[in-house]
Scaffold this active site. Structure first.
Site, PDB file in Angstrom:
ATOM      1  N   PRO A  74     -16.612 -13.608   2.043  1.00 23.16           N
ATOM      2  CA  PRO A  74     -17.080 -13.094   0.754  1.00 23.16           C
ATOM      3  C   PRO A  74     -16.078 -12.119   0.151  1.00 23.16           C
ATOM      4  O   PRO A  74     -15.339 -11.447   0.877  1.00 23.16           O
ATOM      5  CB  PRO A  74     -18.387 -12.375   1.115  1.00 23.16           C
ATOM      6  CG  PRO A  74     -18.212 -11.975   2.543  1.00 23.16           C
ATOM      7  CD  PRO A  74     -17.408 -13.081   3.173  1.00 23.16           C
ATOM      8  N   ASP A  75     -16.039 -12.088  -1.193  1.00 15.94           N
ATOM      9  CA  ASP A  75     -15.251 -11.034  -1.822  1.00 15.94           C
ATOM     10  C   ASP A  75     -16.059  -9.738  -1.772  1.00 15.94           C
ATOM     11  O   ASP A  75     -17.108  -9.667  -1.139  1.00 15.94           O
ATOM     12  CB  ASP A  75     -14.842 -11.425  -3.245  1.00 15.94           C
ATOM     13  CG  ASP A  75     -16.033 -11.608  -4.174  1.00 15.94           C
ATOM     14  OD1 ASP A  75     -17.158 -11.230  -3.808  1.00 15.94           O
ATOM     15  OD2 ASP A  75     -15.836 -12.154  -5.270  1.00 15.94           O
ATOM     16  N   PHE A  76     -15.573  -8.714  -2.444  1.00 15.78           N
ATOM     17  CA  PHE A  76     -16.220  -7.409  -2.308  1.00 15.78           C
ATOM     18  C   PHE A  76     -17.236  -7.106  -3.387  1.00 15.78           C
ATOM     19  O   PHE A  76     -18.305  -6.582  -3.097  1.00 15.78           O
ATOM     20  CB  PHE A  76     -15.151  -6.298  -2.284  1.00 15.78           C
ATOM     21  CG  PHE A  76     -14.401  -6.234  -0.997  1.00 15.78           C
ATOM     22  CD1 PHE A  76     -14.785  -5.365   0.017  1.00 15.78           C
ATOM     23  CD2 PHE A  76     -13.306  -7.054  -0.765  1.00 15.78           C
ATOM     24  CE1 PHE A  76     -14.108  -5.308   1.221  1.00 15.78           C
ATOM     25  CE2 PHE A  76     -12.618  -7.018   0.432  1.00 15.78           C
ATOM     26  CZ  PHE A  76     -13.020  -6.139   1.426  1.00 15.78           C
ATOM     27  N   ARG A  77     -16.932  -7.458  -4.638  1.00 18.71           N
ATOM     28  CA  ARG A  77     -17.715  -6.899  -5.735  1.00 18.71           C
ATOM     29  C   ARG A  77     -18.525  -7.900  -6.554  1.00 18.71           C
ATOM     30  O   ARG A  77     -19.204  -7.506  -7.491  1.00 18.71           O
ATOM     31  CB  ARG A  77     -16.789  -6.103  -6.670  1.00 18.71           C
ATOM     32  CG  ARG A  77     -16.239  -4.844  -6.012  1.00 18.71           C
ATOM     33  CD  ARG A  77     -15.348  -4.044  -6.955  1.00 18.71           C
ATOM     34  NE  ARG A  77     -15.019  -2.759  -6.379  1.00 18.71           N
ATOM     35  CZ  ARG A  77     -14.055  -2.560  -5.477  1.00 18.71           C
ATOM     36  NH1 ARG A  77     -13.334  -3.575  -5.055  1.00 18.71           N
ATOM     37  NH2 ARG A  77     -13.829  -1.352  -4.988  1.00 18.71           N
ATOM     38  N   ASN A 148      -5.782  -8.493   0.977  1.00 20.10           N
ATOM     39  CA  ASN A 148      -6.709  -9.010   1.971  1.00 20.10           C
ATOM     40  C   ASN A 148      -6.359  -8.553   3.381  1.00 20.10           C
ATOM     41  O   ASN A 148      -5.180  -8.392   3.718  1.00 20.10           O
ATOM     42  CB  ASN A 148      -6.749 -10.532   1.907  1.00 20.10           C
ATOM     43  CG  ASN A 148      -7.201 -11.035   0.554  1.00 20.10           C
ATOM     44  OD1 ASN A 148      -7.892 -10.339  -0.179  1.00 20.10           O
ATOM     45  ND2 ASN A 148      -6.804 -12.244   0.196  1.00 20.10           N
ATOM     46  N   ASP A 150      -7.768 -10.355   5.969  1.00 20.40           N
ATOM     47  CA  ASP A 150      -8.244 -11.479   6.771  1.00 20.40           C
ATOM     48  C   ASP A 150      -7.142 -12.192   7.548  1.00 20.40           C
ATOM     49  O   ASP A 150      -7.407 -13.065   8.373  1.00 20.40           O
ATOM     50  CB  ASP A 150      -8.999 -12.494   5.905  1.00 20.40           C
ATOM     51  CG  ASP A 150      -8.193 -12.969   4.700  1.00 20.40           C
ATOM     52  OD1 ASP A 150      -6.960 -13.137   4.820  1.00 20.40           O
ATOM     53  OD2 ASP A 150      -8.798 -13.172   3.625  1.00 20.40           O
ATOM     54  N   HIS A 167      -3.333  -3.434   2.056  1.00 21.85           N
ATOM     55  CA  HIS A 167      -4.494  -2.766   2.647  1.00 21.85           C
ATOM     56  C   HIS A 167      -4.521  -2.901   4.161  1.00 21.85           C
ATOM     57  O   HIS A 167      -5.563  -2.723   4.788  1.00 21.85           O
ATOM     58  CB  HIS A 167      -5.786  -3.309   2.022  1.00 21.85           C
ATOM     59  CG  HIS A 167      -5.923  -2.945   0.585  1.00 21.85           C
ATOM     60  ND1 HIS A 167      -6.883  -3.483  -0.245  1.00 21.85           N
ATOM     61  CD2 HIS A 167      -5.214  -2.092  -0.197  1.00 21.85           C
ATOM     62  CE1 HIS A 167      -6.759  -2.974  -1.457  1.00 21.85           C
ATOM     63  NE2 HIS A 167      -5.750  -2.138  -1.455  1.00 21.85           N
ATOM     64  N   CYS A 202      -6.622   8.711  25.929  1.00 20.34           N
ATOM     65  CA  CYS A 202      -7.269   9.963  25.511  1.00 20.34           C
ATOM     66  C   CYS A 202      -8.736   9.795  25.142  1.00 20.34           C
ATOM     67  O   CYS A 202      -9.393  10.767  24.768  1.00 20.34           O
ATOM     68  CB  CYS A 202      -6.509  10.586  24.343  1.00 20.34           C
ATOM     69  SG  CYS A 202      -6.727   9.692  22.779  1.00 20.34           S
ATOM     70  N   CYS A 286      -9.455 -20.678  -7.644  1.00 19.92           N
ATOM     71  CA  CYS A 286      -8.048 -20.561  -7.250  1.00 19.92           C
ATOM     72  C   CYS A 286      -7.523 -21.847  -6.619  1.00 19.92           C
ATOM     73  O   CYS A 286      -6.388 -22.258  -6.894  1.00 19.92           O
ATOM     74  CB  CYS A 286      -7.871 -19.397  -6.278  1.00 19.92           C
ATOM     75  SG  CYS A 286      -8.191 -17.769  -6.987  1.00 19.92           S
TER      76      CYS A 286
END
Length: 348
Positions: A74-77, A148, A150, A167, A202, A286
């Site tokens: 899925p995309d984000f928005r 992306n 992914d 990102h 740690c 796309c």
């Protein structure tokens, strides 16, 4: 006012993001000062005709989540189907908190539960990913900039040196406390066993090197555009509405004589100016767009062959029917690969 009524860090960041979007959308590094259009016909068909007749030599691609939706990610928005609209099961104060660094340190479980769903390797590259690889194999691709996480570009065979993963990526992982690096195999084992990844040295939290709110972008993102966009004659933007900055600001690096083509399911105001002299919109899917490009350029057979060849490397999904369900259940399970080495090196 109670703490719950006060805006959280992610909500504040989201407000800042929207403000910056409005500001940057009116700015460009190279204002359009040309007297005539870059190509005579600023339609998608006109673009394809020009490419076929005249060619392009230096192409930069910029992509967002929209190029991976046909893979099942899925995309984000997007309202209703976007990732941020479907995170209720994680009981987050705000949807964007799942990528907010302070919240992650306090409660990493929601992120790792989501990471298990979206982890690279669960999905196959799309025709868009293979088209970009084809551009590189034809020595046309200068650089591929992606929002992306992914890793489908990697799975499609695009060389790492041709990518700027703005990102970040699941490919590498570091301890947030001591900086020790861990392999992707080690991280995958932790995520799929529902174990919070903790550092062997740690006991700090180990996080994939994807960029959260509150973290800086990779150095490559700032170092490479000036050179990459120099003399670039075609910028293809796919699957992004250019709402996230500073990634969206990359379009401003394209010089005035560089044709910019946006392929997205929704239009963008900056690509529809009445005085536009170099921007082209393709409003739609796309994958459909890259097949149209491949057909116009005579690359369809090459693209189909590449997809078929590379697709054979992925395990075919099992189709469960009433006839084979019980037989499938009797098949031996494949054990998860155990990494040879967990620790790599300290983060510089």
């Amino acid at each position: 006012m109670s703490g719950r009524d006060s805006p959280g860090p992610s909500e504040v960041l989201e407000t800042i993001r929207v403000s910056l979007t409005n500001l940057f959308s009116r700015l460009a590094l190279h204002p359009d000062q040309s007297a005539s259009k870059v190509i005579p016909d600023l339609s998608f068909d006109g673009f394809l005709s020009h490419w076929k007749s005249n060619g392009f030599k230096k192409i930069v691609t910029m992509v967002g989540a929209g190029i991976s939706t046909s893979a099942g990610i899925p995309d984000f928005r997007t309202p209703g189907s976007g990732l941020y609209d479907n995170l209720q099961k994680y009981n987050l104060p705000h949807p964007t908190d799942i990528f907010e660094l302070d919240y992650f340190i306090e409660n990493p479980k929601p992120f790792y539960a989501l990471a298990k769903e979206l982890y690279p390797g669960n999905f196959r590259p799309t025709p868009v990913h293979y088209f970009i690889r084809l551009l590189n194999e034809k020595n046309l691709l200068v650089r591929h900039y992606t929002q992306n996480i992914d890793s489908l570009e990697r799975l499609a065979g695009l060389p790492e040196e041709k990518m700027v993963e703005a990102h970040g990526t699941f490919h590498t992982n570091h301890c947030l406390e001591c900086g020790l690096e861990f392999s992707k195999e080690w991280m995958k084992e932790k995520i799929f066993s529902d174990t919070i990844p903790l550092c062997d040295a740690c006991n700090g939290i180990v996080k994939p090197d994807i960029v959260f709110f509150g973290e800086g972008m990779p150095d490559k993102f700032y170092d490479m555009p000036a050179e990459d966009f120099k003399n670039c004659d075609l910028l293809i933007v796919m699957g992004t509405s250019l709402e996230v900055y500073p990634f969206a600001s990359l379009v401003g690096h394209a010089e005035p004589n560089c044709l910019r083509v946006l392929i997205n399911r929704t239009s963008i105001d900056k690509f529809g100016s009445p005085t536009n002299k170099r921007d082209i919109n393709f409003i739609g899917d796309c994958d459909d767009a890259v097949w149209k490009m491949a057909e116009a350029l005579g690359w369809s057979d090459e693209l189909k062959a590449l997809i078929k060849k590379e697709g054979s490397k992925f395990e075919k999904p099992k189709v469960r029917t009433s006839d084979n369900k019980h037989n499938d259940d009797k098949k031996p399970k494949t054990s998860r690969e155990v990494p040879q080495s967990n620790q790599i090196e300290k983060k510089s």
